[in-house]
Design a protein around this motif. Structure first.
Motif, PDB file in Angstrom:
ATOM      1  N   THR A 155      37.581  51.167  45.437  1.00 16.26           N
ATOM      2  CA  THR A 155      37.560  49.817  44.860  1.00 16.26           C
ATOM      3  C   THR A 155      36.655  49.767  43.635  1.00 16.26           C
ATOM      4  O   THR A 155      37.014  49.201  42.592  1.00 16.26           O
ATOM      5  CB  THR A 155      37.083  48.802  45.909  1.00 16.26           C
ATOM      6  OG1 THR A 155      37.979  48.832  47.030  1.00 16.26           O
ATOM      7  CG2 THR A 155      37.045  47.397  45.325  1.00 16.26           C
ATOM      8  N   GLU A 156      35.466  50.379  43.742  1.00 13.79           N
ATOM      9  CA  GLU A 156      34.536  50.388  42.615  1.00 13.79           C
ATOM     10  C   GLU A 156      35.111  51.172  41.441  1.00 13.79           C
ATOM     11  O   GLU A 156      34.948  50.779  40.275  1.00 13.79           O
ATOM     12  CB  GLU A 156      33.196  50.977  43.054  1.00 13.79           C
ATOM     13  CG  GLU A 156      32.434  50.098  44.041  1.00 13.79           C
ATOM     14  CD  GLU A 156      31.174  50.773  44.557  1.00 13.79           C
ATOM     15  OE1 GLU A 156      30.919  51.936  44.155  1.00 13.79           O
ATOM     16  OE2 GLU A 156      30.446  50.155  45.350  1.00 13.79           O
TER      17      GLU A 156
ATOM     18  N   ARG B 182      37.871  49.126  39.764  1.00 17.94           N
ATOM     19  CA  ARG B 182      37.292  48.014  39.009  1.00 17.94           C
ATOM     20  C   ARG B 182      36.673  48.524  37.705  1.00 17.94           C
ATOM     21  O   ARG B 182      36.846  47.919  36.645  1.00 17.94           O
ATOM     22  CB  ARG B 182      36.235  47.304  39.848  1.00 17.94           C
ATOM     23  CG  ARG B 182      35.657  46.058  39.157  1.00 17.94           C
ATOM     24  CD  ARG B 182      34.535  45.435  39.979  1.00 17.94           C
ATOM     25  NE  ARG B 182      34.998  45.056  41.301  1.00 17.94           N
ATOM     26  CZ  ARG B 182      34.509  45.556  42.437  1.00 17.94           C
ATOM     27  NH1 ARG B 182      33.535  46.458  42.401  1.00 17.94           N
ATOM     28  NH2 ARG B 182      34.972  45.160  43.595  1.00 17.94           N
TER      29      ARG B 182
ATOM     30  N   SER C 106      39.358  49.427  35.194  1.00 18.75           N
ATOM     31  CA  SER C 106      39.931  48.218  34.601  1.00 18.75           C
ATOM     32  C   SER C 106      38.992  47.629  33.553  1.00 18.75           C
ATOM     33  O   SER C 106      39.433  47.195  32.480  1.00 18.75           O
ATOM     34  CB  SER C 106      40.216  47.196  35.702  1.00 18.75           C
ATOM     35  OG  SER C 106      40.735  46.005  35.160  1.00 18.75           O
ATOM     36  N   GLU C 107      37.683  47.624  33.844  1.00 22.93           N
ATOM     37  CA  GLU C 107      36.708  47.130  32.866  1.00 22.93           C
ATOM     38  C   GLU C 107      36.742  47.972  31.598  1.00 22.93           C
ATOM     39  O   GLU C 107      36.640  47.442  30.488  1.00 22.93           O
ATOM     40  CB  GLU C 107      35.302  47.165  33.476  1.00 22.93           C
ATOM     41  CG  GLU C 107      35.067  46.135  34.571  1.00 22.93           C
ATOM     42  CD  GLU C 107      33.708  46.319  35.235  1.00 22.93           C
ATOM     43  OE1 GLU C 107      32.956  47.225  34.800  1.00 22.93           O
ATOM     44  OE2 GLU C 107      33.401  45.574  36.181  1.00 22.93           O
TER      45      GLU C 107
END
Length: 547
Positions: A131-132, A135, A138-139
Motif C-alpha cells: 500500500t505504501e 501510494r 502515485s505521488e
C-alpha cells in the motif's frame, strides 16, 4: 531534507573523515550505487561517527552534486576496469562501461521498519508495504524533479521489502518494473540513451511475462478524420537538430486523403498539413509516443470563421508541463483540449488607448497601465486635451501594452467582445501553453536552442525596450502565434491556486524585465491581480463558432 536516505548514506560514506570509514574500493561504491538504482538497501554509513555525521551532512547538502559526480566517476572507472582484460592492448569493447542489469548481486534482504508492540504477521507487513509503495508511486507521477525521485525511491524500497519476504510477488515485481520503465521513458525523452537502456533492462528483467511490453513498443498508431468534408493531407516528420536545437521537417507522406488510418508509424513528432477547397489550411502538430493510439477528429473552418489577427488551434492532445528547468511547471501529462482561436499578437498600446477612450474617466484611470519599478505607480497613459488617451510619442502604436491590472485585462476582453460580436476572452494557461509548445512539449517554439537572440529578452541585468508585436520573426509557434517567449509577459484567466483561496493569477511567458529563471514556455508565475506588474500585458482567445 528531501534527499533519499539511501543516497544520503552513500554520500556520507564517501565524505567520511577516516579512511577506514569510507568505501574500501570503487567496486564497493559501484555495488552500492547499483543497489540504490534498483531501489534496494545499501551498505550505508554505519562506520561514521556521530560527530562527523553532524559535520558532514551540511557539507553534503551544500555539495551533493559534486559528491555524487565523484561517486559516479569512481563507479564508472571500476565498472570499466571490470570489463578490461588484465593484459594486452585496450580495445573499444574493453573500454565500454558494463550496463546496469538485474543480474547484479543481490544484497542482504532489507529489514522491516521498527514497529511498536507485537510484531505484525508477515502477510500484514507485506500488505502495508504494498500500500505504501503504490501510494508513493502515485505521488511520484503527480510530481517532478527531486520530489518525484524521492517518492519513486520510497516506492522502490517498499517493493524491495515485499520481495525479501515474498520473492514471487507479482504486484511488487510489476510495481518496480513500471517505475524503471517510466524512468527509461523519461531518460529517452531527454536524449539520455545509455540511461534509458539501463532502466529498460531492469524493467524487462522484472517483467518476464511482458505485461509492460507496450511501454517499449517503438511504434504508435495514428488515425485522422476531418469534418465537414474530406481533405488532402501531407505528413511531415519533425526533428530537433541536436547541434543547433532548431526544428527541421522531413517530408514523409504525400497525397493522403482523410479519413486516413489507422497507420502504424515510428514514435516521434509529426506535422499534418491539411487542405480542403473552401476551407482555411490547417497545420496540426502530433506527438506519437510508444504504444500510443492517437485519433484526431479535426474540424475545418472557413476563412470567414477565423477573425482577422487570430489563428486556429485545432482539438487534440499535447504535452503539458514536465519541464524540470521551467519554474513551477506542472508534472508531465498529456492533455486533450477542444479547438479554440487565439490572437497572433499581443494587445498593442494603440488598441488599449481606444479601450480607455470608451470608458468613463474614473474607470479609465483605474485601468490605466502603470510602470516604474516592479509594481510602479507611474501612469503610462494620460488623457489629452481632446479627450483621447495618449501614450508616449516615442512609442510605436504596435508596441505591446504592459503594466495592465488583471481586472483591466478582463475588461478589455469584454469590450473587444462587444465591439466585434465574438466571444473574446483571456486564454487559459493550458490554451496558452499549447499555442506555444505545440504537441510535443518543446521548451521553446523553435525547439531547444538558447532563446537569447531569438526572442525579445534582456541579455543581462538591465531591461530592454519592448519592440512592435510580431517583429521578432523567430519567436513564433507552429500555429503562427508570435512573442510567446519574449517582449511582455501575459495574463491568463487561470488561478495559480486551484482551490481559489489565493487571488494570484497565472502569468505566462517572459518579457523586457530580467527574470531569475529561464524563459521556458512551461514556466508558471503567480502574480497578484493588482496592481499590474509593469512587464505584463495580454492577448485574447476566442471560442469556436457553432457548427
Amino acid at each position: 531534507p528531501g534527499l533519499p536516505r539511501a543516497l544520503d548514506a552513500i554520500t556520507m560514506r564517501c565524505l567520511a573523515r577516516k579512511r577506514a570509514d569510507r568505501y574500501g574500493s570503487a567496486a564497493e561504491l559501484a555495488a552500492d550505487l547499483e543497489r540504490y538504482l534498483r531501489g534496494e538497501s545499501v551498505a550505508g554509513a554505519g562506520g561514521l561517527t556521530r560527530s562527523w555525521r553532524r559535520l558532514a551532512r551540511p557539507l553534503a547538502r551544500a555539495g551533493i552534486g559534486l559528491a555524487l559526480l565523484l561517486a559516479a566517476a569512481a563507479a564508472g572507472w571500476w565498472l570499466q576496469g571490470r570489463n578490461t582484460p588484465a593484459s594486452g592492448p585496450s580495445t573499444p569493447a574493453a573500454a565500454t562501461r558494463a550496463p546496469i542489469t538485474a543480474t547484479t548481486a543481490t544484497p542482504p534482504a532489507p529489514s522491516a521498519p521498527p514497529t511498536r508492540g507485537p510484531d505484525p504477521s508477515a502477510a500484514e507487513r507485506v500488505q502495508r508495504w504494498l500500500t505504501e509503495a503504490q501510494r508513493a508511486a502515485s505521488e511520484a507521477r503527480e510530481q517532478q524533479g527531486a520530489q518525484a525521485l524521492v517518492a519513486e525511491q520510497r516506492a522502490l524500497e517498499r517493493y524491495a521489502q515485499v520481495l525479501a519476504l515474498e520473492p514471487d510477488s507479482r504486484t511488487a515485481r510489476l510495481g518496480r518494473a513500471r517505475i524503471f520503465a517510466e524512468r527509461a521513458l523519461r531518460a529517452e525523452r531527454r536524449g539520455l540513451a545509455a540511461e534509458a537502456r539501463a532502466y529498460e533492462q531492469l524493467a524487462r528483467a522484472l517483467d518476464p511475462t511482458g505485461a509492460l511490453a507496450a511501454l517499449f513498443d517503438p511504434t504508435a498508431t495514428l488515425m485522422l478524420a476531418t469534418r465537414p468534408v474530406p481533405a488532402r493531407v501531407r505528413l511531415e516528420r519533425v526533428v530537433i537538430d541536436p547541434k543547433t536545437g532548431l526544428e527541421r521537417r522531413e517530408p514523409l507522406r504525400e497525397g493522403l486523403t482523410s479519413p486516413w488510418g489507422p497507420e502504424r508509424l515510428p514514435v516521434g513528432s509529426y506535422v499534418l498539413q491539411i487542405e480542403a477547397q473552401g476551407f482555411a489550411p490547417l497545420e496540426v502538430p502530433v506527438l506519437l509516443e510508444r504504444g500510443a493510439e492517437v485519433v484526431l477528429e479535426l474540424r475545418l473552418l472557413r476563412p470567414e470563421q477565423i477573425p482577422t489577427g487570430f489563428v486556429y488551434v485545432p482539438a487534440g492532445p499535447f504535452v503539458y508541463g514536465g519541464d524540470p528547468e521551467a519554474v513551477r511547471a506542472g508534472p508531465r501529462r498529456v492533455v486533450t483540449l477542444e479547438g479554440y482561436l487565439i490572437a497572433e499578437r499581443e494587445v498593442t498600446v494603440a488598441s488599449y488607448a481606444a479601450f480607455l477612450d470608451a470608458l468613463p474617466m474614473r474607470e479609465a484611470r483605474a485601468s490605466c497601465p502603470r510602470g516604474g519599478g516592479r509594481h510602479g505607480a507611474a501612469a503610462l497613459f494620460w488623457p489629452g486635451e481632446d479627450g483621447h488617451w495618449r501614450y508616449p510619442p516615442s512609442w510605436s502604436p504596435d508596441r505591446p501594452v504592459a503594466g495592465v491590472p488583471f481586472s483591466a485585462a478582463e475588461a478589455y476582453a469584454r469590450w473587444a467582445a462587444r465591439r466585434t460580436g465574438r466571444p473574446l476572452r483571456l486564454p487559459t494557461e493550458l490554451e496558452w501553453e499549447k499555442a506555444g509548445r505545440g504537441a510535443d512539449g518543446r521548451p521553446y517554439p523553435w525547439g531547444s536552442a538558447d532563446p537569447i537572440g531569438r526572442a525579445r529578452l534582456p541579455e543581462g541585468p538591465a531591461p530592454v525596450e519592448p519592440v512592435p508585436v510580431a517583429s521578432t520573426v523567430t519567436d513564433v509557434s507552429v500555429y503562427g502565434v508570435y512573442d510567446l517567449v519574449g517582449n511582455v509577459r501575459e495574463w491568463t484567466s487561470s488561478r495559480h491556486d486551484p482551490s481559489g483561496r489565493l487571488p494570484h493569477r497565472v502569468v505566462r511567458g517572459a518579457g523586457f524585465l530580467p527574470l531569475p529563471d529561464p524563459p521556458r514556455l512551461a514556466a508558471r508565475r503567480p502574480e497578484l491581480p493588482a496592481p499590474g506588474p509593469p512587464d505584463v500585458g495580454l492577448r485574447l482567445a476566442c471560442d469556436l463558432p457553432p457548427e
